[in-house]
Design an enzyme around this catalytic site. Structure first.
Site, PDB file in Angstrom:
ATOM      1  N   ASP A   1     -85.203 -51.921 -53.135  1.00 59.07           N
ATOM      2  CA  ASP A   1     -84.836 -50.239 -52.940  1.00 59.07           C
ATOM      3  C   ASP A   1     -86.216 -50.003 -51.494  1.00 59.07           C
ATOM      4  OD1 ASP A   1     -84.178 -47.871 -52.778  1.00 59.07           O
ATOM      5  OD2 ASP A   1     -82.584 -48.384 -54.105  1.00 59.07           O
TER       6      ASP A   1
ATOM      7  N   THR B   1     -78.040 -40.769 -35.390  1.00 56.56           N
ATOM      8  CA  THR B   1     -76.951 -40.781 -34.969  1.00 56.56           C
ATOM      9  C   THR B   1     -76.499 -39.508 -33.868  1.00 56.56           C
ATOM     10  OG1 THR B   1     -74.629 -40.189 -35.819  1.00 56.56           O
ATOM     11  CG2 THR B   1     -76.690 -39.696 -37.068  1.00 56.56           C
TER      12      THR B   1
ATOM     13  N   SER C   1     -70.416 -34.434 -41.842  1.00 58.94           N
ATOM     14  CA  SER C   1     -70.320 -34.802 -43.200  1.00 58.94           C
ATOM     15  C   SER C   1     -71.944 -34.646 -43.779  1.00 58.94           C
ATOM     16  CB  SER C   1     -69.802 -36.106 -43.240  1.00 58.94           C
ATOM     17  OG  SER C   1     -71.300 -36.633 -42.634  1.00 58.94           O
TER      18      SER C   1
ATOM     19  N   TYR D   1     -73.172 -37.171 -44.997  1.00 51.09           N
ATOM     20  CA  TYR D   1     -74.164 -38.043 -44.130  1.00 51.09           C
ATOM     21  C   TYR D   1     -74.530 -37.864 -43.114  1.00 51.09           C
ATOM     22  CZ  TYR D   1     -74.458 -41.904 -40.811  1.00 51.09           C
ATOM     23  OH  TYR D   1     -75.206 -42.289 -40.489  1.00 51.09           O
ATOM     24  N   HIS D   2     -73.967 -36.798 -42.029  1.00 53.88           N
ATOM     25  CA  HIS D   2     -74.601 -37.142 -41.243  1.00 53.88           C
ATOM     26  C   HIS D   2     -75.462 -35.783 -41.217  1.00 53.88           C
ATOM     27  CE1 HIS D   2     -70.929 -38.512 -39.519  1.00 53.88           C
ATOM     28  NE2 HIS D   2     -71.887 -38.968 -38.620  1.00 53.88           N
TER      29      HIS D   2
ATOM     30  N   LYS E   1     -79.336 -37.055 -42.161  1.00 56.88           N
ATOM     31  CA  LYS E   1     -80.156 -38.006 -40.816  1.00 56.88           C
ATOM     32  C   LYS E   1     -80.749 -36.258 -40.035  1.00 56.88           C
ATOM     33  CE  LYS E   1     -78.162 -42.194 -40.473  1.00 56.88           C
ATOM     34  NZ  LYS E   1     -78.774 -43.203 -39.976  1.00 56.88           N
TER      35      LYS E   1
ATOM     36  N   GLN F   1     -77.458 -43.255 -32.359  1.00 61.29           N
ATOM     37  CA  GLN F   1     -76.511 -44.236 -31.900  1.00 61.29           C
ATOM     38  C   GLN F   1     -75.036 -43.694 -32.334  1.00 61.29           C
ATOM     39  OE1 GLN F   1     -76.933 -48.333 -33.024  1.00 61.29           O
ATOM     40  NE2 GLN F   1     -75.858 -47.737 -34.366  1.00 61.29           N
TER      41      GLN F   1
ATOM     42  N   VAL G   1     -62.594 -47.548 -34.359  1.00 63.21           N
ATOM     43  CA  VAL G   1     -62.406 -49.284 -32.772  1.00 63.21           C
ATOM     44  C   VAL G   1     -62.298 -51.012 -33.986  1.00 63.21           C
ATOM     45  CG1 VAL G   1     -62.710 -50.816 -31.130  1.00 63.21           C
ATOM     46  CG2 VAL G   1     -63.811 -48.593 -31.141  1.00 63.21           C
TER      47      VAL G   1
HETATM   48  N1  USQ Z   1     -60.425 -41.369 -36.960  1.00 55.16           N
HETATM   49  C1  USQ Z   1     -60.203 -41.821 -36.589  1.00 55.16           C
HETATM   50  N2  USQ Z   1     -59.392 -42.983 -37.231  1.00 55.16           N
HETATM   51  C2  USQ Z   1     -59.984 -43.898 -38.307  1.00 55.16           C
HETATM   52  C3  USQ Z   1     -61.144 -43.534 -38.144  1.00 55.16           C
HETATM   53  C4  USQ Z   1     -62.047 -42.913 -37.667  1.00 55.16           C
HETATM   54  O1  USQ Z   1     -59.085 -41.164 -35.888  1.00 55.16           O
HETATM   55  O2  USQ Z   1     -58.656 -44.622 -38.765  1.00 55.16           O
HETATM   56  C5  USQ Z   1     -61.995 -40.305 -36.248  1.00 55.16           C
HETATM   57  C6  USQ Z   1     -62.570 -39.869 -37.313  1.00 55.16           C
HETATM   58  O3  USQ Z   1     -62.196 -38.897 -37.598  1.00 55.16           O
HETATM   59  C7  USQ Z   1     -63.866 -39.652 -35.956  1.00 55.16           C
HETATM   60  C8  USQ Z   1     -63.860 -40.701 -35.063  1.00 55.16           C
HETATM   61  O4  USQ Z   1     -62.878 -41.297 -35.331  1.00 55.16           O
HETATM   62  O5  USQ Z   1     -64.328 -38.304 -35.347  1.00 55.16           O
HETATM   63  C9  USQ Z   1     -64.809 -41.213 -35.045  1.00 55.16           C
HETATM   64  O6  USQ Z   1     -65.453 -42.199 -36.731  1.00 55.16           O
HETATM   65  P1  USQ Z   1     -65.877 -43.155 -37.297  1.00 55.16           P
HETATM   66  O7  USQ Z   1     -65.904 -43.225 -38.687  1.00 55.16           O
HETATM   67  O8  USQ Z   1     -65.473 -44.246 -36.497  1.00 55.16           O
HETATM   68  O9  USQ Z   1     -67.453 -42.714 -37.266  1.00 55.16           O
HETATM   69  P2  USQ Z   1     -67.839 -41.724 -37.761  1.00 55.16           P
HETATM   70  O10 USQ Z   1     -67.801 -41.457 -39.473  1.00 55.16           O
HETATM   71  O11 USQ Z   1     -68.401 -40.637 -36.828  1.00 55.16           O
HETATM   72  O12 USQ Z   1     -69.688 -42.546 -37.953  1.00 55.16           O
HETATM   73  C10 USQ Z   1     -70.036 -44.073 -37.355  1.00 55.16           C
HETATM   74  C11 USQ Z   1     -70.903 -44.619 -37.988  1.00 55.16           C
HETATM   75  C12 USQ Z   1     -72.189 -44.094 -38.805  1.00 55.16           C
HETATM   76  C13 USQ Z   1     -72.622 -43.683 -37.762  1.00 55.16           C
HETATM   77  C14 USQ Z   1     -71.312 -42.154 -36.846  1.00 55.16           C
HETATM   78  C15 USQ Z   1     -72.679 -42.477 -35.084  1.00 55.16           C
HETATM   79  O13 USQ Z   1     -69.629 -44.441 -39.649  1.00 55.16           O
HETATM   80  O14 USQ Z   1     -73.035 -44.705 -39.851  1.00 55.16           O
HETATM   81  O15 USQ Z   1     -73.854 -42.719 -37.588  1.00 55.16           O
HETATM   82  O16 USQ Z   1     -70.807 -43.547 -36.477  1.00 55.16           O
HETATM   83  S1  USQ Z   1     -71.778 -40.645 -34.686  1.00 55.16           S
HETATM   84  O17 USQ Z   1     -70.270 -41.279 -34.788  1.00 55.16           O
HETATM   85  O18 USQ Z   1     -71.607 -40.314 -32.929  1.00 55.16           O
HETATM   86  O19 USQ Z   1     -72.033 -39.588 -35.266  1.00 55.16           O
END
Ligand code: USQ
Length: 506
Positions: free
Chosen positions: A155, A225, A269, A271-272, A275, A298, A329
């Site tokens: 850990d 992130t 969130s 989580y965010h 970071k 990222q 995706v």
């Molecule tokens: N979303 C949908 N449908 C889904 C899943 C997600 O519409 O089934 C939407 C969410 O509401 C959000 C977006 O897609 O607006 C991205 O969601 P996500 O779950 O793919 O990503 P997120 O929660 O933002 O987190 C992911 C990773 C995280 C990283 C982040 C980068 O889990 O570790 O930090 O992507 S970022 O999004 O640029 O902050």
């Protein structure tokens, strides 16, 4: 030596950036952020090279291009047999990077406490692309790629063991992936939010203290992130962590330069938020102790392929599709195969930055091979394209059709609290301009690769077994319930309107 036309981006970096250089000058850290050499000839820095002790003490002026320890690769100069420690080696990114760096000749070590496996199991899900136990993964990496990865189960918060391992390995770069990466997981309840912030924030804080004591010359390549920034409704560009030198704040008929100040963060969130706290802790550690770090903002990652993980089914990296750990995706492709209408949250006009797995690994390699100098804290925005969520659903539906799947799209009541319509202008200039990165993987191309893998006979049943973990039930309100379906529609029947993302990469 490289020809002038193809000079690698890091040819002119010097010992000053090299993790093998030990500073032997007495440094005065008391002037906040303005540390300086102390001694007879004030201001002069002298180093000794751990790899070439025969050079004695000297000013750090040998360039990477001149130094025999730095060798030319397709990613610029790389330190021969560079010792890279990956924290979070068992994860989606950690495992993939370990194989890539190993093939490039790095001496790879790493730790993991299998939190990701445990959290996914808690959800009742599993990685749909099978992965084996770590001992077998390591044995296959040795058998197939000739790699000998020095792994310790640990850990990151176990400081005594972390310190011991650091002392043993003395890594020249440390990649920090050892965080709980899920926004929904952090919003389940108090326990999950606390565990996320405890693991992430305190894990990173402890790591910084260990680095200070054991390997202050090592570069910390830390995964942050894009979600630290949020999506400012003003349309203010998302600069790379700091305001550029010519940014100005005007208020009350007065103005101030904002150049070099950390930009506002608006995380989406708990989580965010973890970071964001990391960002400040790392920034301070670089200031107080001359640690050096690239903090990577990222975007959302997707994909399954790199040349290494595709070499043997037993070398594959994990692939999650559940509501907590699947990214959008990857989830959409799984949903297409499972016959679930693609789950667009809310309006679906949310814009995010994205990057394919292989491109992200290339960015990491370039950052590792071009270390920051002592005290340098820099941020890079690591994205290769900006997309609206509902446009992604369209692309997945289109590719799905080529694989024989008739895909529908459903808009769900958004379980999250996030802007669903917003401007989004992202600056991502450091990776192309300073590190020579050019994205190579197209969105449609990688989505096709995901379909190819997930439709293989040994994976389709694994998808089916975990269908029940796909629909979102975790709401930012704290409730646990299914989202109402707002609309179901056929792909290609809606015009894209409203804001468009803008990526400034040159
Ligand atoms: N979303 C949908 N449908 C889904 C899943 C997600 O519409 O089934 C939407 C969410 O509401 C959000 C977006 O897609 O607006 C991205 O969601 P996500 O779950 O793919 O990503 P997120 O929660 O933002 O987190 C992911 C990773 C995280 C990283 C982040 C980068 O889990 O570790 O930090 O992507 S970022 O999004 O640029 O902050």
């Amino acid at each position: 030596m490289a020809t002038e036309a193809h000079r690698p981006h890091n040819a002119d970096k010097t010992c000053w950036n090299c993790p093998a250089a030990d500073i032997v000058t007495n440094v005065d850290f008391t002037a906040c952020g303005q540390s300086r050499a102390r001694g007879e000839e004030e201001g002069e820095m002298v180093i000794e090279c751990r790899r070439r002790p025969e050079l004695g003490s000297f000013e750090p002026s040998i360039t990477f291009e001149e130094c025999p320890e730095w060798q030319l690769t397709e990613y610029g100069y790389m330190l021969r047999d560079m010792k890279v420690m990956i924290l979070g080696l068992d994860g989606y990114l950690g495992w993939t990077l370990a194989l890539k760096l190993g093939e490039l000749g790095c001496e790879v070590s790493g730790i993991d406490n299998y939190t990701r496996r445990d959290c996914v199991m808690e959800k009742g899900a599993h990685t749909v692309v099978p992965i084996t136990r770590m001992t077998e993964r390591l044995a296959v990496a040795e058998e197939q790629l000739g790699l000998s990865i020095n792994f310790r189960r640990m850990d990151i918060r176990d400081l005594r063991n972390l310190r011991e391992f650091m002392e043993e390995v003395r890594p020249e770069a440390i990649v920090h992936y050892a965080e709980i990466p899920s926004a929904p997981y952090s919003m389940v309840d108090a326990e999950h939010a606390i565990e996320t912030q405890h693991n992430n924030t305190l894990g990173t804080l402890g790591l910084l203290w260990v680095m200070k004591d054991v390997v202050p010359e090592s570069a910390l390549i830390k995964l942050g992130t894009m979600g630290e920034y949020g999506a400012p409704l003003t349309g203010r560009p998302l600069f790379e962590g700091m305001f550029p030198s010519d940014a100005v704040l005007k208020w009350d008929n007065r103005e101030w330069s904002m150049g070099g100040e950390i930009t506002p963060r608006d995380p989406v969130s708990f989580y965010h938020c973890s970071k964001v706290q990391d960002t400040f802790n790392i920034y301070e550690a670089c200031k107080y102790w001359w640690l050096r770090s690239y903090d990577i903002m990222q975007g959302v990652i997707y994909g399954v392929n790199t040349p290494q993980v595709s070499k043997d089914e037993r070398l594959r990296t994990r692939f999650d599709i559940d509501e907590w750990f699947g990214t959008v995706v990857n989830r959409f492709v799984a949903q297409a195969i499972l016959g679930i209408p693609l789950t667009v949250y809310g309006l679906g006009d949310q814009i995010r930055g994205f990057i394919a797995l292989d491109d992200a690994m290339e960015c990491m390699t370039r950052l590792i091979s071009s270390p920051p100098e002592p005290g340098q804290y820099d941020v890079v925005n690591q994205v290769s394209g900006l997309h609206k969520v509902r446009d992604l659903a369209e692309v997945v539906a289109k590719v799905g059709k080529q694989f024989g799947y008739e895909v529908e799209i459903q808009r769900l009541e958004n379980p999250r609290v996030e802007a669903e319509e917003h401007p989004f202008e992202v600056v991502s200039r450091a990776l192309p301009n300073t590190f020579g990165f050019r994205p190579r993987i197209g969105l449609e191309e990688e989505i096709t690769e995901i379909f190819k893998l997930l439709t293989r006979p040994h994976i389709v049943p694994r998808l089916g077994m975990k269908k029940h973990t796909v629909m979102p039930k975790t709401r930012w309100s704290g409730e646990k319930r299914d989202s109402d379906v707002l609309e179901v529609y056929e792909p290609g029947t809606k015009e894209s309107e409203g804001y468009e993302g803008r990526l400034l990469s040159s």
